[in-house]
Design a protein around this motif. Structure first.
Motif, PDB file in Angstrom:
ATOM      1  N   PRO A  76       0.968   9.624  -5.618  1.00 28.39           N
ATOM      2  CA  PRO A  76      -0.536   9.919  -4.868  1.00 28.39           C
ATOM      3  C   PRO A  76       0.123   9.128  -3.276  1.00 28.39           C
ATOM      4  O   PRO A  76       0.554   8.157  -3.243  1.00 28.39           O
ATOM      5  CB  PRO A  76      -1.153   9.084  -5.661  1.00 28.39           C
ATOM      6  CG  PRO A  76      -0.716   8.117  -6.436  1.00 28.39           C
ATOM      7  CD  PRO A  76       0.690   8.773  -6.509  1.00 28.39           C
ATOM      8  N   THR A  77      -0.927   9.870  -2.451  1.00 28.74           N
ATOM      9  CA  THR A  77      -1.023   8.979  -0.959  1.00 28.74           C
ATOM     10  C   THR A  77      -2.456   9.329  -0.555  1.00 28.74           C
ATOM     11  O   THR A  77      -2.957  10.158  -0.964  1.00 28.74           O
ATOM     12  CB  THR A  77      -0.137   9.729  -0.136  1.00 28.74           C
ATOM     13  OG1 THR A  77      -0.080  11.249   0.033  1.00 28.74           O
ATOM     14  CG2 THR A  77       1.405   9.448  -0.431  1.00 28.74           C
ATOM     15  N   TYR A  78      -2.808   8.555   0.572  1.00 22.69           N
ATOM     16  CA  TYR A  78      -4.072   8.470   1.288  1.00 22.69           C
ATOM     17  C   TYR A  78      -5.258   8.969   0.042  1.00 22.69           C
ATOM     18  O   TYR A  78      -6.010   9.797   0.284  1.00 22.69           O
ATOM     19  CB  TYR A  78      -4.092   9.561   2.143  1.00 22.69           C
ATOM     20  CG  TYR A  78      -2.897   9.301   3.062  1.00 22.69           C
ATOM     21  CD1 TYR A  78      -3.238   8.388   4.138  1.00 22.69           C
ATOM     22  CD2 TYR A  78      -1.872  10.017   3.221  1.00 22.69           C
ATOM     23  CE1 TYR A  78      -2.220   8.136   5.135  1.00 22.69           C
ATOM     24  CE2 TYR A  78      -0.865   9.677   4.359  1.00 22.69           C
ATOM     25  CZ  TYR A  78      -1.041   8.972   5.116  1.00 22.69           C
ATOM     26  OH  TYR A  78      -0.174   8.587   6.102  1.00 22.69           O
ATOM     27  N   CYS A  79      -5.473   8.004  -0.864  1.00 19.95           N
ATOM     28  CA  CYS A  79      -6.492   8.120  -1.908  1.00 19.95           C
ATOM     29  C   CYS A  79      -7.985   7.922  -1.511  1.00 19.95           C
ATOM     30  O   CYS A  79      -8.923   8.418  -2.096  1.00 19.95           O
ATOM     31  CB  CYS A  79      -6.056   7.158  -2.934  1.00 19.95           C
ATOM     32  SG  CYS A  79      -4.442   8.006  -3.895  1.00 19.95           S
ATOM     33  N   ASN A  80      -7.905   6.898  -0.483  1.00 20.79           N
ATOM     34  CA  ASN A  80      -9.488   6.540  -0.374  1.00 20.79           C
ATOM     35  C   ASN A  80      -9.508   6.314   1.229  1.00 20.79           C
ATOM     36  O   ASN A  80      -9.358   5.139   2.088  1.00 20.79           O
ATOM     37  CB  ASN A  80      -9.742   5.131  -1.055  1.00 20.79           C
ATOM     38  CG  ASN A  80     -11.190   4.989  -0.685  1.00 20.79           C
ATOM     39  OD1 ASN A  80     -11.997   5.385   0.304  1.00 20.79           O
ATOM     40  ND2 ASN A  80     -11.608   3.703  -1.459  1.00 20.79           N
ATOM     41  N   PRO A  81      -9.855   7.300   2.113  1.00 23.60           N
ATOM     42  CA  PRO A  81     -10.051   7.302   3.693  1.00 23.60           C
ATOM     43  C   PRO A  81     -10.903   6.181   4.152  1.00 23.60           C
ATOM     44  O   PRO A  81     -10.915   5.710   5.048  1.00 23.60           O
ATOM     45  CB  PRO A  81     -10.458   8.730   4.147  1.00 23.60           C
ATOM     46  CG  PRO A  81     -10.771   9.286   3.042  1.00 23.60           C
ATOM     47  CD  PRO A  81     -10.176   8.722   1.553  1.00 23.60           C
ATOM     48  N   HIS A  82     -11.934   5.728   3.195  1.00 20.12           N
ATOM     49  CA  HIS A  82     -12.916   4.779   3.630  1.00 20.12           C
ATOM     50  C   HIS A  82     -12.508   3.407   3.431  1.00 20.12           C
ATOM     51  O   HIS A  82     -13.190   2.443   3.751  1.00 20.12           O
ATOM     52  CB  HIS A  82     -14.328   5.225   2.759  1.00 20.12           C
ATOM     53  CG  HIS A  82     -14.547   6.745   3.158  1.00 20.12           C
ATOM     54  ND1 HIS A  82     -15.002   6.994   4.115  1.00 20.12           N
ATOM     55  CD2 HIS A  82     -14.642   7.654   2.057  1.00 20.12           C
ATOM     56  CE1 HIS A  82     -15.265   8.266   3.950  1.00 20.12           C
ATOM     57  NE2 HIS A  82     -15.452   8.553   2.655  1.00 20.12           N
ATOM     58  N   SER A  83     -11.299   3.042   2.816  1.00 18.24           N
ATOM     59  CA  SER A  83     -10.812   1.738   2.649  1.00 18.24           C
ATOM     60  C   SER A  83      -9.766   1.204   3.737  1.00 18.24           C
ATOM     61  O   SER A  83      -8.704   1.873   3.705  1.00 18.24           O
ATOM     62  CB  SER A  83     -10.284   1.521   1.227  1.00 18.24           C
ATOM     63  OG  SER A  83      -9.639   0.193   0.994  1.00 18.24           O
ATOM     64  N   SER A  84     -10.477   0.935   4.615  1.00 18.36           N
ATOM     65  CA  SER A  84      -9.760   0.320   5.822  1.00 18.36           C
ATOM     66  C   SER A  84      -8.928  -0.854   5.647  1.00 18.36           C
ATOM     67  O   SER A  84      -9.196  -1.907   5.130  1.00 18.36           O
ATOM     68  CB  SER A  84     -10.708  -0.014   7.161  1.00 18.36           C
ATOM     69  OG  SER A  84     -11.543   1.114   7.418  1.00 18.36           O
ATOM     70  N   PHE A  85      -7.905  -0.994   6.348  1.00 21.75           N
ATOM     71  CA  PHE A  85      -7.055  -2.246   6.258  1.00 21.75           C
ATOM     72  C   PHE A  85      -7.764  -3.387   7.056  1.00 21.75           C
ATOM     73  O   PHE A  85      -8.208  -3.050   8.043  1.00 21.75           O
ATOM     74  CB  PHE A  85      -5.637  -1.992   7.086  1.00 21.75           C
ATOM     75  CG  PHE A  85      -4.700  -3.203   7.070  1.00 21.75           C
ATOM     76  CD1 PHE A  85      -4.203  -3.453   5.826  1.00 21.75           C
ATOM     77  CD2 PHE A  85      -4.509  -3.859   8.430  1.00 21.75           C
ATOM     78  CE1 PHE A  85      -3.336  -4.828   6.089  1.00 21.75           C
ATOM     79  CE2 PHE A  85      -3.771  -4.888   8.577  1.00 21.75           C
ATOM     80  CZ  PHE A  85      -3.169  -5.565   7.481  1.00 21.75           C
ATOM     81  N   ASN A  86      -7.810  -4.490   6.400  1.00 22.04           N
ATOM     82  CA  ASN A  86      -8.508  -5.704   6.886  1.00 22.04           C
ATOM     83  C   ASN A  86      -7.556  -6.700   6.984  1.00 22.04           C
ATOM     84  O   ASN A  86      -7.403  -7.438   6.017  1.00 22.04           O
ATOM     85  CB  ASN A  86      -9.883  -5.909   6.266  1.00 22.04           C
ATOM     86  CG  ASN A  86     -10.757  -7.112   6.767  1.00 22.04           C
ATOM     87  OD1 ASN A  86     -10.326  -7.791   7.622  1.00 22.04           O
ATOM     88  ND2 ASN A  86     -12.017  -7.006   6.583  1.00 22.04           N
ATOM     89  N   LEU A  87      -7.080  -7.147   8.203  1.00 21.37           N
ATOM     90  CA  LEU A  87      -6.060  -8.196   8.163  1.00 21.37           C
ATOM     91  C   LEU A  87      -6.624  -9.531   7.740  1.00 21.37           C
ATOM     92  O   LEU A  87      -5.862 -10.335   7.146  1.00 21.37           O
ATOM     93  CB  LEU A  87      -5.475  -8.474   9.778  1.00 21.37           C
ATOM     94  CG  LEU A  87      -4.355  -9.314   9.803  1.00 21.37           C
ATOM     95  CD1 LEU A  87      -3.153  -8.841   9.069  1.00 21.37           C
ATOM     96  CD2 LEU A  87      -4.198  -9.608  11.255  1.00 21.37           C
ATOM     97  N   SER A  88      -7.864  -9.805   7.822  1.00 20.49           N
ATOM     98  CA  SER A  88      -8.394 -11.229   7.357  1.00 20.49           C
ATOM     99  C   SER A  88      -8.170 -11.241   6.085  1.00 20.49           C
ATOM    100  O   SER A  88      -8.218 -12.486   5.555  1.00 20.49           O
ATOM    101  CB  SER A  88     -10.019 -11.140   7.741  1.00 20.49           C
ATOM    102  OG  SER A  88     -10.664 -10.272   7.197  1.00 20.49           O
ATOM    103  N   LYS A  89      -8.160 -10.073   5.272  1.00 25.49           N
ATOM    104  CA  LYS A  89      -8.130 -10.225   3.749  1.00 25.49           C
ATOM    105  C   LYS A  89      -6.595 -10.711   3.330  1.00 25.49           C
ATOM    106  O   LYS A  89      -6.481 -11.140   2.256  1.00 25.49           O
ATOM    107  CB  LYS A  89      -8.257  -8.725   3.159  1.00 25.49           C
ATOM    108  CG  LYS A  89      -9.827  -8.544   3.478  1.00 25.49           C
ATOM    109  CD  LYS A  89      -9.978  -7.182   2.307  1.00 25.49           C
ATOM    110  CE  LYS A  89     -11.494  -6.659   2.668  1.00 25.49           C
ATOM    111  NZ  LYS A  89     -11.664  -5.738   2.058  1.00 25.49           N
ATOM    112  N   ILE A  90      -5.883 -10.664   4.041  1.00 24.62           N
ATOM    113  CA  ILE A  90      -4.417 -11.237   3.937  1.00 24.62           C
ATOM    114  C   ILE A  90      -3.907 -12.222   4.933  1.00 24.62           C
ATOM    115  O   ILE A  90      -2.844 -12.519   5.068  1.00 24.62           O
ATOM    116  CB  ILE A  90      -3.483  -9.851   3.713  1.00 24.62           C
ATOM    117  CG1 ILE A  90      -3.281  -9.250   5.219  1.00 24.62           C
ATOM    118  CG2 ILE A  90      -3.715  -8.832   2.745  1.00 24.62           C
ATOM    119  CD1 ILE A  90      -2.172  -8.381   5.308  1.00 24.62           C
ATOM    120  N   SER A  91      -4.764 -12.828   5.181  1.00 21.42           N
ATOM    121  CA  SER A  91      -4.480 -13.938   6.502  1.00 21.42           C
ATOM    122  C   SER A  91      -3.337 -14.900   5.958  1.00 21.42           C
ATOM    123  O   SER A  91      -2.510 -15.475   6.620  1.00 21.42           O
ATOM    124  CB  SER A  91      -5.751 -14.323   7.158  1.00 21.42           C
ATOM    125  OG  SER A  91      -6.359 -15.272   5.949  1.00 21.42           O
TER     126      SER A  91
END
Length: 153
Positions: A76-91
């Motif tokens: 699978p690829t591109y399963c949830n277009p509403h889930s944006s990458f958030n750099l603060s979550k992996i700071s």
């Protein structure tokens, strides 16, 4: 031979036990591919490479991706277009990611666009198991456990 050098990534199947992770049976993820690449091979291709803005990565294989593979045989690829990458979550992971999961594409970057693309394309497909932090942390942990360079030496 050209196709081998352009496919510089090594695929290692990391099978995970259904009994250890019972939610795998629910959402259909059978295992993950941890994709590792040798920076020298990547840089030796026609497009060449540009080291990240923060400097040359570790002299080791780097992470190319962590890809889920479903029990039913789909990738699978591109399963949830509403889930944006958030750099603060992996700071807390960014420093180690810059060394172990760098973008070698030109023009030079800080690798954030690579990580964002990987999250959107593959990470969102494992969201029922791994949140954004867990996804990137899992890739780092697998790379460390495998230690492919030691094996090849």
């Amino acid at each position: 031979m050209k196709s081998i050098s352009s496919l510089a990534s090594l695929l290692i199947i990391c099978a995970l036990s259904v009994s250890t992770y019972p939610c795998f049976a629910e959402n259909g993820i059978g295992f993950f591919y941890i994709v590792l690449q040798w920076p020298g091979s990547y840089c030796n291709t026609k497009q060449g490479c540009c080291y990240p803005k923060n400097g040359k990565p570790a002299n080791d294989f780097s992470i190319g991706g962590l890809w889920p593979f479903y029990f039913n045989g789909t990738f699978p690829t591109y399963c949830n277009p509403h889930s944006s990458f958030n750099l603060s979550k992996i700071s807390d992971l960014t420093k180690i990611m810059q060394q172990n999961w760098p973008s070698l594409a030109c023009p030079r970057s800080d690798s954030k666009s690579l990580w964002s693309r990987e999250w959107q394309k593959y990470g969102t497909c494992s969201e029922s198991l791994l949140n954004q932090h867990q996804y990137f942390e899992a890739a780092l942990n697998l790379k460390e456990k495998i230690h492919l360079l030691k094996i090849l030496n």
